[in-house]
Design an enzyme around this catalytic site. Structure first.
Site, PDB file in Angstrom:
ATOM      1  N   LYS A 279       0.849  -1.204   0.000  1.00 20.39           N
ATOM      2  CA  LYS A 279       0.000   0.000   0.000  1.00 20.39           C
ATOM      3  C   LYS A 279       0.876   1.243   0.000  1.00 20.39           C
ATOM      4  O   LYS A 279       1.755   1.396   0.845  1.00 20.39           O
ATOM      5  CB  LYS A 279      -0.903  -0.025   1.250  1.00 20.39           C
ATOM      6  CG  LYS A 279      -1.740   1.243   1.451  1.00 20.39           C
ATOM      7  CD  LYS A 279      -2.690   1.104   2.648  1.00 20.39           C
ATOM      8  CE  LYS A 279      -3.403   2.416   2.966  1.00 20.39           C
ATOM      9  NZ  LYS A 279      -4.307   2.321   4.143  1.00 20.39           N
ATOM     10  N   ASP A 284      -2.905   9.892   4.206  1.00 19.39           N
ATOM     11  CA  ASP A 284      -4.302   9.465   4.304  1.00 19.39           C
ATOM     12  C   ASP A 284      -5.081  10.404   5.220  1.00 19.39           C
ATOM     13  O   ASP A 284      -5.055  10.253   6.442  1.00 19.39           O
ATOM     14  CB  ASP A 284      -4.366   8.024   4.840  1.00 19.39           C
ATOM     15  CG  ASP A 284      -5.806   7.509   4.945  1.00 19.39           C
ATOM     16  OD1 ASP A 284      -6.715   8.164   4.400  1.00 19.39           O
ATOM     17  OD2 ASP A 284      -5.994   6.439   5.558  1.00 19.39           O
ATOM     18  N   LYS A 291     -10.605  12.248   8.583  1.00 16.08           N
ATOM     19  CA  LYS A 291     -10.108  11.829   9.899  1.00 16.08           C
ATOM     20  C   LYS A 291      -9.972  13.052  10.796  1.00 16.08           C
ATOM     21  O   LYS A 291      -9.911  14.179  10.298  1.00 16.08           O
ATOM     22  CB  LYS A 291      -8.703  11.217   9.753  1.00 16.08           C
ATOM     23  CG  LYS A 291      -8.648   9.835   9.161  1.00 16.08           C
ATOM     24  CD  LYS A 291      -7.200   9.339   9.176  1.00 16.08           C
ATOM     25  CE  LYS A 291      -7.026   8.045   8.408  1.00 16.08           C
ATOM     26  NZ  LYS A 291      -7.651   6.888   9.048  1.00 16.08           N
ATOM     27  N   ASP A 302       1.376   6.041   5.779  1.00 20.06           N
ATOM     28  CA  ASP A 302       0.429   5.076   5.201  1.00 20.06           C
ATOM     29  C   ASP A 302       0.960   4.432   3.910  1.00 20.06           C
ATOM     30  O   ASP A 302       0.256   3.683   3.252  1.00 20.06           O
ATOM     31  CB  ASP A 302      -0.919   5.777   4.963  1.00 20.06           C
ATOM     32  CG  ASP A 302      -2.111   4.840   5.106  1.00 20.06           C
ATOM     33  OD1 ASP A 302      -1.946   3.767   5.712  1.00 20.06           O
ATOM     34  OD2 ASP A 302      -3.196   5.179   4.598  1.00 20.06           O
ATOM     35  N   ASP A 361     -12.522   6.540   3.825  1.00 21.64           N
ATOM     36  CA  ASP A 361     -11.301   6.308   4.596  1.00 21.64           C
ATOM     37  C   ASP A 361     -10.846   4.844   4.513  1.00 21.64           C
ATOM     38  O   ASP A 361      -9.731   4.511   4.892  1.00 21.64           O
ATOM     39  CB  ASP A 361     -11.533   6.724   6.051  1.00 21.64           C
ATOM     40  CG  ASP A 361     -10.239   6.909   6.822  1.00 21.64           C
ATOM     41  OD1 ASP A 361      -9.176   6.929   6.170  1.00 21.64           O
ATOM     42  OD2 ASP A 361     -10.300   7.043   8.054  1.00 21.64           O
ATOM     43  N   GLU A 363      -9.679   3.348   2.130  1.00 19.38           N
ATOM     44  CA  GLU A 363      -9.129   3.525   0.778  1.00 19.38           C
ATOM     45  C   GLU A 363      -8.044   2.506   0.438  1.00 19.38           C
ATOM     46  O   GLU A 363      -7.828   2.188  -0.726  1.00 19.38           O
ATOM     47  CB  GLU A 363      -8.575   4.947   0.605  1.00 19.38           C
ATOM     48  CG  GLU A 363      -7.131   5.188   1.086  1.00 19.38           C
ATOM     49  CD  GLU A 363      -6.920   4.934   2.563  1.00 19.38           C
ATOM     50  OE1 GLU A 363      -7.897   4.953   3.317  1.00 19.38           O
ATOM     51  OE2 GLU A 363      -5.761   4.711   2.968  1.00 19.38           O
ATOM     52  N   ARG A 365      -7.887  -0.701   0.902  1.00 16.63           N
ATOM     53  CA  ARG A 365      -8.429  -1.896   0.239  1.00 16.63           C
ATOM     54  C   ARG A 365      -8.848  -1.593  -1.194  1.00 16.63           C
ATOM     55  O   ARG A 365      -8.839  -2.480  -2.043  1.00 16.63           O
ATOM     56  CB  ARG A 365      -9.571  -2.478   1.073  1.00 16.63           C
ATOM     57  CG  ARG A 365     -10.762  -1.575   1.194  1.00 16.63           C
ATOM     58  CD  ARG A 365     -11.673  -1.975   2.342  1.00 16.63           C
ATOM     59  NE  ARG A 365     -11.136  -1.567   3.638  1.00 16.63           N
ATOM     60  CZ  ARG A 365     -11.744  -1.780   4.795  1.00 16.63           C
ATOM     61  NH1 ARG A 365     -12.898  -2.412   4.844  1.00 16.63           N
ATOM     62  NH2 ARG A 365     -11.197  -1.363   5.917  1.00 16.63           N
TER      63      ARG A 365
HETATM   64  N1  BES Z   1      -4.580   4.043   6.944  1.00 15.21           N
HETATM   65  C1  BES Z   1      -5.701   3.677   7.711  1.00 15.21           C
HETATM   66  C2  BES Z   1      -5.400   2.597   8.734  1.00 15.21           C
HETATM   67  C3  BES Z   1      -4.434   2.962   9.827  1.00 15.21           C
HETATM   68  C4  BES Z   1      -4.895   3.308  11.078  1.00 15.21           C
HETATM   69  C5  BES Z   1      -3.067   2.870   9.629  1.00 15.21           C
HETATM   70  C6  BES Z   1      -4.004   3.606  12.086  1.00 15.21           C
HETATM   71  C7  BES Z   1      -2.172   3.162  10.647  1.00 15.21           C
HETATM   72  C8  BES Z   1      -2.637   3.521  11.871  1.00 15.21           C
HETATM   73  C9  BES Z   1      -6.832   3.155   6.805  1.00 15.21           C
HETATM   74  O1  BES Z   1      -6.854   3.678   5.533  1.00 15.21           O
HETATM   75  C10 BES Z   1      -8.121   3.528   7.458  1.00 15.21           C
HETATM   76  O2  BES Z   1      -8.379   4.691   7.586  1.00 15.21           O
HETATM   77  N2  BES Z   1      -8.900   2.524   7.859  1.00 15.21           N
HETATM   78  C11 BES Z   1     -10.125   2.727   8.525  1.00 15.21           C
HETATM   79  C12 BES Z   1     -11.160   1.845   7.870  1.00 15.21           C
HETATM   80  C13 BES Z   1     -12.554   2.068   8.379  1.00 15.21           C
HETATM   81  C14 BES Z   1     -13.090   3.358   7.853  1.00 15.21           C
HETATM   82  C15 BES Z   1     -13.414   0.922   7.939  1.00 15.21           C
HETATM   83  C16 BES Z   1      -9.935   2.320   9.977  1.00 15.21           C
HETATM   84  O3  BES Z   1      -9.360   1.268  10.206  1.00 15.21           O
HETATM   85  O4  BES Z   1     -10.295   3.076  10.859  1.00 15.21           O
HETATM   86 ZN    ZN Z   2      -4.978   4.338   4.810  1.00 11.49          ZN
HETATM   87 ZN    ZN Z   3      -7.973   5.485   5.439  1.00 10.47          ZN
END
Ligand code: BES
Ligand code: ZN
Ligand code: ZN
Length: 512
Positions: A279, A284, A291, A302, A361, A363, A365
């Site tokens: 990734k 992000d 966020k 990220d 968010d 994103e 996946r």
């Molecule tokens: N980049 C984040 C995941 C992340 C969180 C990485 C903390 C490092 C530290 C990812 O893109 C994300 O925002 N995921 C969300 C998904 C949710 C909206 C289903 C999450 O895990 O909160």
């Molecule tokens: Zn992310």
């Molecule tokens: Zn995200």
């Protein structure tokens, strides 16, 4: 930093410091440490007798030789209990102790401003631990702990280490130590390269800049690198990846790195081909599902998955492993704007499957979905992906280990094994069909979120839709890519977690 391996006695060396490791439950000194203790009139024995230093893991103490040795300082470091090193099947844990202990000693060296030191691998005979592996772990601990990120400081403290020497009296052991040290250097440099990339701020490390860094890495390591820009990504119909990138003025890049034993991919039945997908979100913000500032703090990292893929491929090239590798890194920014992807949008991915976007968010996946189905077009023997995918993995496992998922037991077990060996541990999660129910969409083939409970598994299950039955393993590193506190060989900030894990996985690769 330079590593030397020399034949000779540690008590005869002239350097700025000597590092000696010691077991907690070893009452009687033997071997080189005894020789040094005798030279310094029993000062080490006295220190132990007075219990100011016990040899507990990562504990350090300094003794001054007062001209009784050619080297003025002796830094002692604890390895913990010797008993634990004698248990069969615990080699991974013991190597981690070596890594940590020498990381801790090296931190002390840095604090003192020392530029060069000498050391030995084993303080005593250890039957269960391989000498080459111990040498590798020790060198890794030193290189990893020596890492510093002061690129953006206008006034720099010079804490850089110039080099160190490993002394060994037995000529028959020199070769194994040298080999281990070489591996250690390559492994640690892979991690440090990934740390350097992940520590770069979002304004500097844009998708374009990451692609330029990949091209540079390719030139330095005799890899092939192809960077696809917007028109080519459009041509490939990677609409899921493009949808994420659409909110930013920075153009997305699809970075493709290739390694083969002769500099390019080799067509040979005996040589397996692996696709590594990472990734590469260089920042992000969450997109329209924005966020909070607090949650955004770590989001320059990220792209750690992409960084560790780049670093591992460069490491494989240095080791000249007999493998074909294809690294695929979709790089983009996830920002909110008038052109950004919206909640409720439906896109047709590279695979042809339609996706309903219910949270922008989620994103990672979306970009990986296209990268994974694109990876299949190369026809590799297996696909490995690594990503800072979900905050849920951090809730499940904390900051101690990463999550592993996949559709082949052997691949998952190989990853778990590599985690034990490198100290970058991974823990397995299920991917049962029941999870697929949670991402069923009313309008499209699939939706990109499925609720909070089990969110790390849901994300992995989403990815599985784009690999199908193709041999695949997925590592979620969202809990471990960033460290808020200093650890024995991990400084604050980007950890580079995954570079050594992948490198070990590839070094041990023995077919699917
Ligand atoms: N980049 C984040 C995941 C992340 C969180 C990485 C903390 C490092 C530290 C990812 O893109 C994300 O925002 N995921 C969300 C998904 C949710 C909206 C289903 C999450 O895990 O909160
Ligand atoms: Zn992310
Ligand atoms: Zn995200």
């Amino acid at each position: 930093m330079k590593v030397n391996v020399k034949k000779g006695k540690i008590d005869q060396i002239k350097d700025q410091a000597i590092i000696l490791s010691h077991f907690e439950d070893q009452k009687k000194l033997t071997g080189p440490i005894k020789a040094i203790d005798d030279r310094v009139l029993g000062m080490i024995s006295h220190l132990l007798k007075n219990k100011d230093f016990s040899g507990e893991l990562n504990q350090t103490a300094i003794i001054y030789s007062q001209d009784r040795l050619p080297t003025p300082r002796i830094i002692l470091v604890g390895l913990g209990r010797r008993k634990e090193f004698d248990v069969p099947g615990q080699a991974g844990e013991c190597l981690e102790k070596f890594r940590q202990a020498f990381g801790s000693a090296c931190r002390r060296v840095k604090e003192l401003g020392i530029k060069s030191f000498s050391t030995i691998v084993f303080p005593t005979d250890l039957k269960e631990i391989d000498l080459g592996k111990a040498s590798q772990a020790m060198v890794e601990g030193i290189f990893l702990s020596a890492y510093q990120m002061d690129q953006y400081k206008t006034i720099k403290k010079d804490r850089s280490l110039k080099g160190f020497t490993i002394m060994e009296e037995d000529p028959e052991k020199i070769e194994a130590i040298k080999k281990g040290a070489k591996f250690g250097e390559i492994f640690a440099q892979a991690t440090n390269l990934a740390r350097n990339l992940a520590n770069q701020p979002g304004n500097i490390l844009t998708p374009t800049r990451l692609s330029l860094d990949a091209e540079k890495l390719a030139r330095e390591n005799n890899l092939r690198c192809k960077v696809l820009s917007l028109p080519e990504i459009e041509e490939l119909k990677m609409n899921s990846f493009l949808a994420v990138a659409s909110g930013s003025k920075e153009s997305p890049k699809l970075i493709i790195l290739e390694y083969g034993p002769t500099g390019h991919l080799v067509k040979d039945k005996k040589i397996d081909t692996l696709a590594l997908v990472g990734k590469g979100i260089t920042f992000d913000a969450g997109g329209l599902s924005l966020k909070t500032t607090e949650l955004m703090l770590e989001m320059k990292g990220d792209m750690t998955g992409g960084a560790v893929v780049m670093a591992a491929i460069a490491g494989v090239a240095k080791l000249k492993l007999p493998l074909n590798l294809i690294g695929i890194i979709p790089a983009a920014e996830n920002l909110p704007s008038g052109s950004a992807l919206k909640i409720g949008d439906i896109i047709t991915s590279h695979s042809g499957k339609t996706v309903e976007i219910l949270n922008t968010d989620a994103e990672g996946r979306l970009i990986l979905a296209d990268a994974l189905s694109y990876a299949k077009t190369f026809g590799p023997d297996a696909i490995v992906d690594i990503a800072t995918l979900t905050s849920a993995i951090k809730i499940a496992l904390g900051t101690i280990c990463a999550g592993v998922f996949g559709n082949r037991e052997r691949l998952k077990n190989q990853m778990i094994q590599s985690g034990q060996e490198t100290g970058e541990r991974v823990w397995e999660f299920p991917l049962w069909d029941d999870y697929q129910e949670l991402i069923r969409s009313d309008l499209a083939d699939i939706k990109n979120v499925g609720g909070k409970p089990g969110a790390a598994i849901i994300a992995a299950r989403f990815l599985q839709n784009f690999v199908g039955d193709y041999p695949w393993v997925h590592v979620d590193i969202a809990g471990v890519d960033f460290s808020e506190k200093e650890k024995p060989y991990v400084p604050k900030g980007a950890t580079g977690f995954g570079a050594r894990l992948l490198l070990q996985f590839l070094r041990d690769w023995d077919g699917i």
